[in-house]
Design a protein around this motif. Sequence first.
Motif, mmCIF file in Angstrom:
data_model
loop_
_atom_site.group_PDB
_atom_site.id
_atom_site.type_symbol
_atom_site.label_atom_id
_atom_site.label_comp_id
_atom_site.label_asym_id
_atom_site.label_seq_id
_atom_site.Cartn_x
_atom_site.Cartn_y
_atom_site.Cartn_z
ATOM 1 N N ILE A 95 57.912 54.466 15.769
ATOM 2 C CA ILE A 95 57.855 55.058 14.430
ATOM 3 C C ILE A 95 56.606 54.619 13.674
ATOM 4 C CG2 ILE A 95 59.039 55.291 12.227
ATOM 5 C CD1 ILE A 95 60.434 56.663 14.634
ATOM 6 N N ILE A 96 56.261 53.341 13.747
ATOM 7 C CA ILE A 96 55.192 52.835 12.878
ATOM 8 C C ILE A 96 53.806 53.135 13.448
ATOM 9 C CG2 ILE A 96 54.252 50.779 11.775
ATOM 10 C CD1 ILE A 96 57.134 49.737 11.589
ATOM 11 N N GLU B 287 53.293 56.520 12.312
ATOM 12 C CA GLU B 287 52.910 56.536 10.895
ATOM 13 C C GLU B 287 51.426 56.197 10.721
ATOM 14 O OE1 GLU B 287 54.427 54.646 6.626
ATOM 15 O OE2 GLU B 287 54.855 53.598 8.498
ATOM 16 N N LEU C 62 59.749 63.754 12.507
ATOM 17 C CA LEU C 62 60.569 62.739 11.836
ATOM 18 C C LEU C 62 61.865 63.320 11.288
ATOM 19 C CD1 LEU C 62 57.849 60.636 9.976
ATOM 20 C CD2 LEU C 62 59.207 59.946 11.958
ATOM 21 N N ILE D 227 56.156 60.394 3.980
ATOM 22 C CA ILE D 227 56.198 59.773 5.306
ATOM 23 C C ILE D 227 56.935 58.437 5.249
ATOM 24 C CG2 ILE D 227 54.810 58.834 7.183
ATOM 25 C CD1 ILE D 227 54.774 61.911 6.944
ATOM 26 N N SER D 228 56.702 57.650 4.208
ATOM 27 C CA SER D 228 57.374 56.353 4.076
ATOM 28 C C SER D 228 58.888 56.515 3.980
ATOM 29 C CB SER D 228 56.860 55.605 2.844
ATOM 30 O OG SER D 228 55.509 55.252 2.991
ATOM 31 N N ARG E 94 60.155 57.523 7.394
ATOM 32 C CA ARG E 94 60.057 56.376 8.297
ATOM 33 C C ARG E 94 61.199 55.400 8.071
ATOM 34 N NH1 ARG E 94 58.678 51.936 5.653
ATOM 35 N NH2 ARG E 94 56.531 52.567 5.176
#
Length: 447
Positions: free
Chosen positions: A258-259, A262, A279, A302-303, A306
Motif C-alpha cells: 500500500i505505501i 502511495e 484502492l 489517497i491518505s 490508504r
Amino acid sequence: MNWEQLLSLKRQGDTSKRLRKEQDDTRLGFEVDYDRIIFSAAFRSLQDKTQVIPLSKTDFVHTRLTHSLEVSVVGRSIGRLVGKKIIEKYPYLKEVHGFHMNDFGAIVAAASLAHDIGNPPFGHSGEKAIGEYFAIGNGSRFKDQMTPKQWQDLIDFEGNANGFSVLTGTRPGIEGGLRISYATLGAFMKYPKESLPKKPTKNIADKKYGFFQNDKAFFEDVAGELGLIANKTGDDIGFERHPLAYLVEAADDICYTIIDFEDGINLGLVSEDYALEYLIKLVKDTIDTAKYKTLTTREDRISYLRALAIGNLINDAVRVFVENEEAILAGKFPYALTDKSKYKAQMDDIIKLSIKNIYQSREVIEKELTGYQIINTLLDKFIQAYNNNINGNATNYDKLLLRILPEKHHHEKESVYERLLHICHFVSLLTDGNALLYYRTILGYKD
C-alpha cells in the motif's frame, strides 16, 4: 508448538528462567527488545537507506527507517488483535503464566521494527550486488576455500540472515549482540533455515534462508528453546516458522503493497485515476462515501483510502491467522497470511502495477546501477586489504584503506569464510550516503 514456550523471555547468556508473571509491567522484557533495537546504530542507519525511490531525488517518500516504523505500528496492531483471541482461547496463558494480549503486540512490533535491519544499502539490489560479486565477480576465486553452505551464504547474500547476525552477533565486550528475547528472535525469523538446500519446498518458510553458517549454533539454541518444529533431515537444518513470524510478514506485506503504491502516486509514477480505482476495490465495504466526497486534494483522498485499506488488510490478516492457528502451531500452514486473504486479487493488482510503474522506473534502475558499482568496488578493495593484512603482505595502500574501516570491524577472523562475511557485514551496514562517500574516497573523488 505451544504458546508458553513460543513466548519465551529468555535472552542469550541467561542462566535462570525468566517468568512472565514476575516481569515488571512498566519495563516488560518484550518492550525492552523494541527499545534496544530503536537505539541501535544499525537501526539508525536505516534513515539513509533506500526503500524504493532514491533519497536524493525527493523528500517525501519512504526510507527503510520510516518503512520499518510503519511496519512496526501495523505489526503491533495485528499482534494485539491476535493476542486477544489467543488469550481468550487459552485462558491459562494469562491465569497461570501472566501473559497479556499486549505481549503479542510488543513481540510483533519489535520483530517488525527489526525486519530490515540487515538489508544492505541501495535496496534489494544491494543483496544481489553482494551475491553476484562472489557468484560471477572477483569474489568467485574464493569458492574452493569453503564449504558449499558457506559459499551459498555469500552468493545468495540474504538480508534476513544478516539481520539475525546484527541482532545476535557477539564481539569483544558485547556478548550476544543486542540480547533480544528469544520470542522476538523467533518472530523475526521468517525463513528459519540455512542457505542450502535452496528452496527445497514450496513452503513459505523455505523461500529464503534466515541465518549464516557462523550463526548456526545460536540459531539452533533459539529454535530449541522455542520448540520450533524441525522440517529437515540429515545434516540440513530448518524449522517451521514461529507463529508470530506470520504476523511480521503480513505487516510488511501490507505496508510495502500500500505505501510503496502511495509513494508512486505522490511521485506521479502512478496516475490518481488508477490509484483510486485500485484502492477503492480494497475499501468498498468500509468507505464513508460522504466523508470521501468532502476531501478536495489528491493527497487527502489517497491518505484516506490508504488508511482504510491498511485497516481492512489488518483485520483480514487476523482472521486468516485465527482460523488457521491450530494448523500453524502444528507446522502445517505453508503459506503467507496474505496468500489466503480475501483481498489477494486486489493486492496482486496493486503489486503488478507497482512493479511496472515504480520498481522498474528509470529513477529506480539508475539507483540500482549505481549501487552495483559502489558495492563491487567496496568489496573488492576492502577484501583485498583485509586478507593481505592478515596474511602479512599488506601494501601501504592496504594499510591506509584499513585505517578508514570503523574500529569495530578491525577484529581478525581466522577462516576465509569469516573474513569475507565480515567485510560483507561491514558493507551491508553502510547507509547509501556512506557507501557513496567510501566509494568516492577510494577513487580519489572525495572533494
